[in-house]
Design a protein around this motif. Structure first.
Motif, PDB file in Angstrom:
ATOM      1  N   UNK A 274       0.828  -1.197   0.000  1.00  0.00           N
ATOM      2  CA  UNK A 274       0.000   0.000   0.000  1.00  0.00           C
ATOM      3  C   UNK A 274       0.864   1.249   0.000  1.00  0.00           C
ATOM      4  N   UNK A 275       0.467   2.248  -0.772  1.00  0.00           N
ATOM      5  CA  UNK A 275       1.198   3.508  -0.792  1.00  0.00           C
ATOM      6  C   UNK A 275       1.031   4.279   0.517  1.00  0.00           C
ATOM      7  N   UNK A 276       0.106   3.823   1.393  1.00  0.00           N
ATOM      8  CA  UNK A 276      -0.079   4.484   2.682  1.00  0.00           C
ATOM      9  C   UNK A 276       0.596   3.739   3.834  1.00  0.00           C
ATOM     10  N   UNK A 277       1.354   2.706   3.536  1.00  0.00           N
ATOM     11  CA  UNK A 277       2.048   2.003   4.616  1.00  0.00           C
ATOM     12  C   UNK A 277       2.967   2.988   5.349  1.00  0.00           C
ATOM     13  N   UNK A 278       2.944   2.902   6.654  1.00  0.00           N
ATOM     14  CA  UNK A 278       3.751   3.808   7.463  1.00  0.00           C
ATOM     15  C   UNK A 278       3.120   5.162   7.722  1.00  0.00           C
ATOM     16  N   UNK A 279       1.876   5.386   7.243  1.00  0.00           N
ATOM     17  CA  UNK A 279       1.245   6.699   7.380  1.00  0.00           C
ATOM     18  C   UNK A 279       0.210   6.765   8.505  1.00  0.00           C
ATOM     19  N   UNK A 280       0.036   5.677   9.271  1.00  0.00           N
ATOM     20  CA  UNK A 280      -0.939   5.697  10.359  1.00  0.00           C
ATOM     21  C   UNK A 280      -0.579   6.788  11.365  1.00  0.00           C
ATOM     22  N   UNK A 281      -1.586   7.594  11.718  1.00  0.00           N
ATOM     23  CA  UNK A 281      -1.361   8.690  12.654  1.00  0.00           C
ATOM     24  C   UNK A 281      -0.808   9.944  12.015  1.00  0.00           C
ATOM     25  N   UNK A 282      -0.610   9.927  10.703  1.00  0.00           N
ATOM     26  CA  UNK A 282      -0.078  11.095  10.014  1.00  0.00           C
ATOM     27  C   UNK A 282      -1.177  11.798   9.217  1.00  0.00           C
ATOM     28  N   UNK A 283      -0.930  13.061   8.893  1.00  0.00           N
ATOM     29  CA  UNK A 283      -1.898  13.813   8.090  1.00  0.00           C
ATOM     30  C   UNK A 283      -1.718  13.435   6.622  1.00  0.00           C
ATOM     31  N   UNK A 284      -2.775  12.869   6.031  1.00  0.00           N
ATOM     32  CA  UNK A 284      -2.725  12.493   4.616  1.00  0.00           C
ATOM     33  C   UNK A 284      -3.710  13.310   3.785  1.00  0.00           C
TER      34      UNK A 284
END
Length: 458
Positions: A274-284
């Motif tokens: 996923x291109x969002x891996x590592x983005x949990x808790x971040x502003x997307x």
């Protein structure tokens, strides 16, 4: 959660009867040697009327009943789906599932949800009403759709016009103690109109679905809208390539929320795809953007009190003030990632559950569609799209579209044969929601504006 009410007089599926079958399958699998088992049984019945040139063309009834069985022997699992629910058919399904499980490779993350994690007390969600239309009512609605579309100046023909109603039920029984049975209803209207000017022809459509008859839109309005949309597309030209602001109208804008849901699926995160891996808790998304899951909403599509593995569902913000708050986890991905369950397992009949959200809405902003067009200045209003392409690892996204040019903040002439492209991380960060949301699907979005997208035209 078990709906054990008696079958409706309209012959809708009986959840209690399906639950009895699911229990029987589960128990038979355990008796045959499974360490654990779960069974699901579904039934659907539908009636649809289609018209052409002012006369009934088709009146179709459909019925189906299917079952799925998943069994576990140690850390090996196997599943089967089948539609022969006779005693012999069930016996064969159990035997096949057990035989396959014995030779399946071990999966350290497979298994039913632990009993202590199961939902025990669940709210009732209103999803079913007895049929409020009959064959004559469906025919009349379809004729109204066609007549209204044909009445629009410039419409040459109506390629399809139909009305439908249906009811479905699903029951689940698992050896960890989870049982569930529920029933739902659905009404639908759809019409497609073809406009013609000389040799030029264009097609467009309008549809609507609802759980309750009283929530269904007026068929005359739907037919008129389909006709007007088709006529407006006549004489489509080209648009110059370049970077432009793009407005996606409401019925298409959900593609971005759908892309988000796929990217935060637990199995995708666990696989690292996923291109969002590592983005949990971040502003997307930009500040102020909220994406809300409301699985307990009465009469909504996608509603459920428990997920496909028996974990309670609850309302939550998947994105809050632009920040990604959760992955969508089933039991297997939660175990692999070492995270708590989130209530997002999505049942696969006879197979391991996937993961997904329930009744998701992009919270609306304050701008009308006209306001978004005005803010775009010089750009593109997208009213139809086809052939989307997404690189799940990078977020690179492109799609073929048609719509209208935006000139000096106003909708101008129709355009087609255009490609819109960008990276979803950039799109999410620049997305501006409008105010025109309608809560009539499992995934709902207002129109949105995205600045600086790449346009491939002439």
């Amino acid at each position: 959660m078990t709906d054990t009410s008696s079958p409706a007089r309209d012959g809708a599926p009986d959840p209690a009867a399906l639950l009895d079958i699911a229990r029987s399958l589960r128990d038979a699998a355990l008796k045959a040697g499974a360490d654990a088992a779960e069974a699901a049984v579904t039934e659907s019945r539908a009636l649809e009327a289609g018209v052409r040139e002012g006369a009934l063309e088709a009146l179709e009834r459909s019925e189906s009943r299917d079952a799925g069985l998943r069994v576990f022997i140690g850390k090996r699992q196997a599943g089967v789906s089948f539609s022969d629910l006779s005693s012999a058919g069930q016996k064969l399904a159990v035997e096949r599932a057990i035989a396959m499980a014995r030779i399946a490779p071990e999966d350290p993350y497979c298994g039913l949800v632990e009993p202590e994690a199961l939902a025990r007390t669940l709210p009732e969600i209103a999803l079913y009403e007895p049929a409020a239309m009959d064959e004559a009512g469906l025919e009349a609605a379809a004729l109204t759709l066609e007549e209204a579309a044909r009445a629009v100046k410039g419409v040459a023909m109506v390629s399809s016009a139909g009305a439908s109603l249906g009811a479905g039920a699903v029951a689940v029984a698992a050896s960890n103690g989870f049982e569930s049975a529920r029933r739902s209803s659905r009404y639908g209207l759809g019409v497609a109109a073809v406009a013609k000017n000389g040799e030029a022809m264009e097609r467009d459509y309008d549809t609507h679905s609802a759980r309750r008859f009283s929530d269904l839109k007026d068929p005359a309005g739907l037919g008129r809208t389909a006709g007007e949309r088709a006529v407006a597309r006549l004489g489509a030209g080209k648009l110059a390539s370049g970077k432009r602001s793009v407005v996606f109208e409401r019925r298409l804008a959900g593609v971005f929320v759908s892309s988000l849901l796929g990217a935060i699926s637990g199995p995708s995160i666990a696989r690292g795809t996923s291109f969002l891996r590592g983005k949990l808790g971040e502003r997307v998304f930009a500040e102020g953007i909220d994406i809300i899951e409301d699985p307990l909403k009465d009469w909504s599509f996608g509603a459920r009190a428990a997920d496909g593995e028996g974990v309670a569902c609850r309302p939550r913000a998947l994105v809050e003030d632009g920040v990604l708050t959760t992955w969508l986890l089933n039991a297997a991905s939660a175990r692999q990632l070492g995270l708590p369950l989130t209530g997002h397992a999505r049942r696969s009949l006879g197979g391991p559950p996937g993961a997904g959200a329930s009744h998701v809405n992009l919270a609306p902003g304050e701008a009308s569609l006209d306001d978004l067009i005005a803010e775009a200045g010089e750009g593109l209003l997208v009213t139809d799209m086809f052939g989307p392409s997404l690189n799940a690892n990078t977020g690179d996204w492109s799609v073929g579209v048609a719509g209208f040019a935006i000139e000096a903040g106003q909708r101008a002439g129709p355009v087609s044969e255009i490609t819109v492209a960008g990276n979803l991380m950039d799109i999410f960060a620049r997305l501006i929601p409008g105010a025109d949301i309608e809560y009539d699907g499992a995934l709902n979005s207002p129109s949105v504006l995205v600045e600086g997208l790449s346009i491939g035209g002439r």
